[in-house]
Design a protein around this motif. Structure first.
Motif, PDB file in Angstrom:
ATOM      1  N   SER A   1      54.299  23.619 -26.531  1.00  0.00           N
ATOM      2  CA  SER A   1      53.873  23.937 -25.164  1.00  0.00           C
ATOM      3  C   SER A   1      54.740  23.261 -24.106  1.00  0.00           C
ATOM      4  CB  SER A   1      52.424  23.480 -24.973  1.00  0.00           C
ATOM      5  OG  SER A   1      52.361  22.062 -24.944  1.00  0.00           O
ATOM      6  N   GLY A   2      54.476  23.638 -22.852  1.00  0.00           N
ATOM      7  CA  GLY A   2      55.122  22.973 -21.734  1.00  0.00           C
ATOM      8  C   GLY A   2      54.698  21.521 -21.616  1.00  0.00           C
TER       9      GLY A   2
ATOM     10  N   LEU B   1      60.226  14.616 -22.900  1.00  0.00           N
ATOM     11  CA  LEU B   1      61.162  14.195 -21.855  1.00  0.00           C
ATOM     12  C   LEU B   1      60.763  12.861 -21.249  1.00  0.00           C
ATOM     13  CD1 LEU B   1      63.570  14.942 -19.976  1.00  0.00           C
ATOM     14  CD2 LEU B   1      61.874  15.973 -18.444  1.00  0.00           C
ATOM     15  N   LEU B   2      59.487  12.716 -20.914  1.00  0.00           N
ATOM     16  CA  LEU B   2      59.034  11.502 -20.235  1.00  0.00           C
ATOM     17  C   LEU B   2      59.097  10.279 -21.138  1.00  0.00           C
ATOM     18  CD1 LEU B   2      56.121  13.237 -18.388  1.00  0.00           C
ATOM     19  CD2 LEU B   2      58.037  12.097 -17.259  1.00  0.00           C
ATOM     20  N   ARG B   3      58.781  10.444 -22.405  1.00  0.00           N
ATOM     21  CA  ARG B   3      58.934   9.324 -23.343  1.00  0.00           C
ATOM     22  C   ARG B   3      60.386   8.868 -23.396  1.00  0.00           C
ATOM     23  NH1 ARG B   3      55.809  12.378 -28.052  1.00  0.00           N
ATOM     24  NH2 ARG B   3      53.648  11.854 -27.562  1.00  0.00           N
ATOM     25  N   ALA B   4      61.298   9.827 -23.525  1.00  0.00           N
ATOM     26  CA  ALA B   4      62.713   9.482 -23.608  1.00  0.00           C
ATOM     27  C   ALA B   4      63.185   8.781 -22.338  1.00  0.00           C
ATOM     28  CB  ALA B   4      63.536  10.739 -23.860  1.00  0.00           C
TER      29      ALA B   4
ATOM     30  N   GLU C   1      43.518  16.189 -12.087  1.00  0.00           N
ATOM     31  CA  GLU C   1      42.345  16.916 -12.570  1.00  0.00           C
ATOM     32  C   GLU C   1      42.595  17.504 -13.958  1.00  0.00           C
ATOM     33  OE1 GLU C   1      39.502  20.678 -11.202  1.00  0.00           O
ATOM     34  OE2 GLU C   1      40.963  19.813  -9.804  1.00  0.00           O
ATOM     35  N   VAL C   2      43.832  18.014 -14.160  1.00  0.00           N
ATOM     36  CA  VAL C   2      44.231  18.534 -15.473  1.00  0.00           C
ATOM     37  C   VAL C   2      45.564  17.870 -15.837  1.00  0.00           C
ATOM     38  CG1 VAL C   2      44.696  20.602 -16.853  1.00  0.00           C
ATOM     39  CG2 VAL C   2      43.139  20.737 -14.891  1.00  0.00           C
ATOM     40  N   PRO C   3      45.535  16.731 -16.558  1.00  0.00           N
ATOM     41  CA  PRO C   3      46.770  15.984 -16.855  1.00  0.00           C
ATOM     42  C   PRO C   3      47.834  16.815 -17.557  1.00  0.00           C
ATOM     43  CG  PRO C   3      44.841  14.658 -17.375  1.00  0.00           C
ATOM     44  CD  PRO C   3      44.338  16.028 -17.048  1.00  0.00           C
ATOM     45  N   SER C   4      47.422  17.705 -18.468  1.00  0.00           N
ATOM     46  CA  SER C   4      48.405  18.505 -19.194  1.00  0.00           C
ATOM     47  C   SER C   4      49.213  19.390 -18.251  1.00  0.00           C
ATOM     48  CB  SER C   4      47.719  19.363 -20.256  1.00  0.00           C
ATOM     49  OG  SER C   4      46.801  20.265 -19.665  1.00  0.00           O
ATOM     50  N   ARG C   5      48.561  19.889 -17.210  1.00  0.00           N
ATOM     51  CA  ARG C   5      49.247  20.755 -16.253  1.00  0.00           C
ATOM     52  C   ARG C   5      50.303  19.964 -15.482  1.00  0.00           C
ATOM     53  NH1 ARG C   5      45.055  23.498 -12.612  1.00  0.00           N
ATOM     54  NH2 ARG C   5      44.360  24.259 -14.648  1.00  0.00           N
ATOM     55  N   TYR C   6      49.986  18.714 -15.159  1.00  0.00           N
ATOM     56  CA  TYR C   6      50.956  17.863 -14.456  1.00  0.00           C
ATOM     57  C   TYR C   6      52.158  17.574 -15.353  1.00  0.00           C
ATOM     58  CZ  TYR C   6      53.105  13.576 -12.708  1.00  0.00           C
ATOM     59  OH  TYR C   6      54.013  12.623 -12.302  1.00  0.00           O
ATOM     60  N   VAL C   7      51.914  17.177 -16.588  1.00  0.00           N
ATOM     61  CA  VAL C   7      53.009  16.853 -17.504  1.00  0.00           C
ATOM     62  C   VAL C   7      53.874  18.084 -17.765  1.00  0.00           C
ATOM     63  CG1 VAL C   7      53.570  16.064 -19.846  1.00  0.00           C
ATOM     64  CG2 VAL C   7      51.754  14.938 -18.554  1.00  0.00           C
ATOM     65  N   ALA C   8      53.258  19.252 -17.823  1.00  0.00           N
ATOM     66  CA  ALA C   8      53.999  20.485 -18.087  1.00  0.00           C
ATOM     67  C   ALA C   8      54.951  20.852 -16.949  1.00  0.00           C
ATOM     68  CB  ALA C   8      53.022  21.642 -18.333  1.00  0.00           C
ATOM     69  N   THR C   9      54.728  20.320 -15.748  1.00  0.00           N
ATOM     70  CA  THR C   9      55.639  20.642 -14.640  1.00  0.00           C
ATOM     71  C   THR C   9      57.058  20.153 -14.916  1.00  0.00           C
ATOM     72  OG1 THR C   9      55.103  18.613 -13.404  1.00  0.00           O
ATOM     73  CG2 THR C   9      53.766  20.566 -12.939  1.00  0.00           C
TER      74      THR C   9
END
Length: 290
Positions: A144-145, A152-155, A188-196
């Motif tokens: 997924s996104g 990416l963020l971990r790296a 509100e939806v953490p997955s949506r933020y990370v997917a950006t």
């Protein structure tokens, strides 16, 4: 005439159609019975859907929605719809079934959702017959996104990105550990933020490090989900969602590694879903005004 709804948590696309034509397309907010009760859904539909519809009495309503994954949740939606359309035959199903019907039609296949989150199923041409669970943002969502964003963020924070990529990412998002974590845990939806952050990866997808991350994301997805299905080496593997659509070149390369046959890749299920239901109407012999 039937009414088809494809609902996410953000918006719902409603299409009225007969055997040959889409008569009307309207949008409302999204609905999710995981978080909304039947009365709340009814109130919003009465306010935002009913005034827009030219045809008030569809013979049948097919509602496909996020969160429609149990009889209890589905009943919340069907009860609300029944109050508005008491003469209509109402069907409520999960959005995974809408994806399967959109990309597979009336033929067997494997259907995959690759958007903010991910999900898969084995489809027999009419219904879902197997589903390897996704487990969601915290434990799963490979492909997924959101999973791309996590890689990416971990790296970045573990100082594993090449300097030029790290600088570009920092400048693009004004990124620091504190601001990132504050935003993540208040979202509100953490997955949506990370997917950006998948957009950055799309822009940089030709960089070998980013390309390898994208490939790894799809490898994990195929390893943990798709190859678990009977017939995965024979059936077409089809995709719905922005990640599959915009990263289709790397997705196809990863699929080739596993000997998979990629079928349809579409960004949104609407067109395929309309075709599926028009074919059903034609088979039933319904008049064009019903």
């Amino acid at each position: 005439m039937v009414l088809i709804a494809d609902s996410g948590s953000t918006k719902t696309d409603w299409n009225t159609l007969n055997t040959t034509d889409v008569l009307q397309n309207v949008q409302t907010i999204g609905f999710n019975p995981m978080y909304q009760e039947s009365d709340d859904i009814y109130t919003e539909l009465e306010k935002s859907l009913l005034p827009q519809l030219k045809e008030k009495a569809p013979s049948a309503i097919y509602f496909y929605g996020a969160g429609c994954s149990s009889p209890e949740r589905n009943k919340r939606v069907s009860d609300a719809l029944a109050r508005l359309f008491p003469q209509s035959d109402i069907h409520v199903d999960h959005d995974l079934l809408s994806a399967a019907r959109a990309v597979c039609g009336h033929k067997p296949g494997i259907a995959c959702i690759l958007g903010t989150g991910s999900n898969t199923c084995l489809y027999d041409g009419n219904k879902i017959i197997d589903n390897v669970p996704s487990l969601g943002f915290l434990l799963g969502d490979e492909g997924s996104g959101a999973y791309l964003g996590k890689l990416l963020l971990r790296a970045y924070f573990y100082r594993e990105l090449p300097e030029e990529l790290a600088k570009s990412l920092k400048n693009t998002y004004q990124l620091s550990k504190d601001t990132f974590l504050d935003t993540l845990y208040s979202a509100e939806v953490p997955s949506r933020y990370v997917a950006t952050f998948a957009k950055f990866m799309h822009d940089k997808r030709k960089h070998p490090v980013i390309k390898e991350m994208i490939f790894e994301n799809f490898e994990l997805f195929f390893d943990r989900h798709v190859v678990k299905y009977d017939g995965h080496d024979e059936l077409p593997v089809n995709f719905v969602g922005s990640i599959a659509y915009y990263f289709s070149d790397i997705l196809k390369t990863a699929a080739k590694k596993y000997g998979l046959r990629v079928g349809t890749i579409i960004q949104s299920p609407s067109e395929g879903l309309i075709k599926y239901h028009q074919e059903l109407l034609q088979k039933s012999g319904a008049p064009n005004n019903e």
